[in-house]
Design a protein around this motif. Structure first.
Motif, PDB file in Angstrom:
ATOM      1  N   ARG A  43      -5.376   3.396   4.336  1.00 15.44           N
ATOM      2  CA  ARG A  43      -6.013   3.242   3.006  1.00 15.44           C
ATOM      3  C   ARG A  43      -6.165   2.161   2.488  1.00 15.44           C
ATOM      4  O   ARG A  43      -6.914   1.529   1.812  1.00 15.44           O
ATOM      5  CB  ARG A  43      -5.011   4.038   1.978  1.00 15.44           C
ATOM      6  CG  ARG A  43      -4.834   5.651   2.195  1.00 15.44           C
ATOM      7  CD  ARG A  43      -3.907   6.225   1.313  1.00 15.44           C
ATOM      8  NE  ARG A  43      -3.509   7.611   1.571  1.00 15.44           N
ATOM      9  CZ  ARG A  43      -4.152   8.806   1.493  1.00 15.44           C
ATOM     10  NH1 ARG A  43      -5.480   8.513   1.092  1.00 15.44           N
ATOM     11  NH2 ARG A  43      -3.964   9.701   1.872  1.00 15.44           N
ATOM     12  N   PRO A  53      -0.644   4.701   4.683  1.00 15.05           N
ATOM     13  CA  PRO A  53      -0.836   3.326   3.906  1.00 15.05           C
ATOM     14  C   PRO A  53      -1.662   2.297   4.361  1.00 15.05           C
ATOM     15  O   PRO A  53      -2.634   1.821   3.673  1.00 15.05           O
ATOM     16  CB  PRO A  53       0.507   2.999   3.424  1.00 15.05           C
ATOM     17  CG  PRO A  53       1.226   3.220   4.515  1.00 15.05           C
ATOM     18  CD  PRO A  53       0.812   4.630   5.150  1.00 15.05           C
ATOM     19  N   VAL A 103       0.863   9.573  -1.162  1.00 12.79           N
ATOM     20  CA  VAL A 103       0.321   8.043  -1.390  1.00 12.79           C
ATOM     21  C   VAL A 103       0.992   7.217  -0.332  1.00 12.79           C
ATOM     22  O   VAL A 103       0.369   6.280   0.168  1.00 12.79           O
ATOM     23  CB  VAL A 103       0.695   7.474  -2.665  1.00 12.79           C
ATOM     24  CG1 VAL A 103       0.146   8.212  -3.892  1.00 12.79           C
ATOM     25  CG2 VAL A 103       2.313   7.601  -2.818  1.00 12.79           C
ATOM     26  N   PRO A 107       0.817  -1.420   0.092  1.00 17.26           N
ATOM     27  CA  PRO A 107      -0.032   0.159  -0.040  1.00 17.26           C
ATOM     28  C   PRO A 107       0.807   1.234   0.115  1.00 17.26           C
ATOM     29  O   PRO A 107       0.182   2.343  -0.301  1.00 17.26           O
ATOM     30  CB  PRO A 107      -0.819  -0.087   1.475  1.00 17.26           C
ATOM     31  CG  PRO A 107      -0.931  -1.442   1.547  1.00 17.26           C
ATOM     32  CD  PRO A 107       0.427  -1.792   1.106  1.00 17.26           C
ATOM     33  N   PRO A 112       1.555   1.807  -4.302  1.00 18.77           N
ATOM     34  CA  PRO A 112       0.456   1.301  -5.124  1.00 18.77           C
ATOM     35  C   PRO A 112       0.492   1.042  -6.559  1.00 18.77           C
ATOM     36  O   PRO A 112      -0.199   0.322  -7.129  1.00 18.77           O
ATOM     37  CB  PRO A 112      -0.863   2.021  -4.643  1.00 18.77           C
ATOM     38  CG  PRO A 112      -0.124   3.551  -4.375  1.00 18.77           C
ATOM     39  CD  PRO A 112       1.106   3.154  -3.611  1.00 18.77           C
ATOM     40  N   LEU A 165      -5.260   5.377  -2.867  1.00 19.32           N
ATOM     41  CA  LEU A 165      -4.233   4.561  -3.306  1.00 19.32           C
ATOM     42  C   LEU A 165      -3.853   4.906  -4.930  1.00 19.32           C
ATOM     43  O   LEU A 165      -4.804   4.227  -5.639  1.00 19.32           O
ATOM     44  CB  LEU A 165      -4.413   3.095  -3.163  1.00 19.32           C
ATOM     45  CG  LEU A 165      -4.470   2.969  -1.486  1.00 19.32           C
ATOM     46  CD1 LEU A 165      -5.027   1.334  -1.443  1.00 19.32           C
ATOM     47  CD2 LEU A 165      -2.951   2.716  -1.066  1.00 19.32           C
TER      48      LEU A 165
END
Length: 267
Positions: free
Chosen positions: A183, A180, A176, A135, A138, A158
């Motif tokens: 997400r 993580p 991003v 993650p 991604p 993501l």
């Protein structure tokens, strides 16, 4: 404006926090159309199943982890059509790609957190991994259909590819890599309709049991790390801290398989 990640931030909590019961290494799988008893049986428990709370599952799992022995602990609960298998303080048993789920399970979603190695996300359909990725990265996906979840991934923040304008690459990567794990669980909720919030999970009754910690499933035998010197060099190469030697050895044994370069990452 409502923060869409707020319900999942507890899954990034430190073990020192009140809600950090899962630890800094854990994995969760959501398995469709199999009840908790069958899910637990397929994880090959070595103790009878007991009904317990989420906190009790986490407490037993932490005790097993800190003993650095050959036993881990897992709990399984039911939410709608999905069984939720939780392995606190470990990364071996519950992750979807490590368990031979039958095709009738239909879908399996696995999320793994590791503060020592890579986080993990995997989505399997009919026993085959459709897409998997870290993650925190991604854009690097693999599997039989790596783009299958792209729309849902974007909705969870993501991003599936870096911006065409390279000048924005650094700020994009910073975005991003924020939260993580939260997400990844937001993505899992988008796939399954099951939001693993603190309130939902902490109130569930779990069937808990001990599992044999099989070194061949992501441990030393699987990776050829049979000597302590090899383990130390491997850990240092991947930036693992070398204090508390016994604990790190157990962590390395569990995470070595996940630290391999996934397909397409060499070079």
């Amino acid at each position: 404006m409502r923060d869409p990640l707020a319900p999942f931030r507890w899954l990034e909590a430190s073990p020192a926090d009140e809600r950090g019961l899962l630890g800094e290494i854990f994995c969760v799988s959501l398995v469709r159309r199999l009840d908790p008893a069958e899910v637990l049986s397929r994880l090959d428990p070595v103790s009878p199943a007991e009904t317990m709370t989420f906190a009790e599952v986490c407490g037993r799992a932490r005790a097993c982890f800190e003993e650095a022995g050959d036993v881990r602990y897992v709990g399984v609960a039911q939410i709608g059509q999905w069984s939720v298998a939780v392995e606190p303080w470990g990364g071996q048993a519950a992750l979807s790609t490590m368990t031979p789920w039958p095709a009738r399970a239909g879908e399996v979603v696995g999320v793994g957190r590791s503060d020592y190695a890579r986080h993990r996300f995997a989505y399997a359909v009919d026993g085959t991994v459709a897409t998997a990725f870290d993650p925190a990265e991604p854009e690097r996906r693999w599997g039989d259909d790596p783009d299958r979840l792209n729309r849902l991934m974007r909705e969870a923040g993501l991003e599936v590819e870096p911006p065409a304008d390279e000048s924005g690459g650094e700020s994009w990567h910073g975005r991003v890599t924020e939260h993580p794990v939260a997400r990844a669980f937001a993505l899992a909720a988008g796939i399954t309709g099951v939001a693993l919030t603190w309130t939902a999970v902490s109130g569930l009754p779990f069937a808990g049991a001990a599992l044999r910690h099989e070194r061949g499933r992501g441990g030393r035998r699987a990776t050829g790390l049979d000597r302590s010197a090899d383990i130390r060099r491997w850990a240092e190469a991947h930036g693992l801290p070398m204090s508390e030697r016994g604990r790190i050895a157990a962590t390395v044994a569990e995470q070595a398989e996940d630290l391999r370069d996934p397909p397409g990452r060499s070079g």
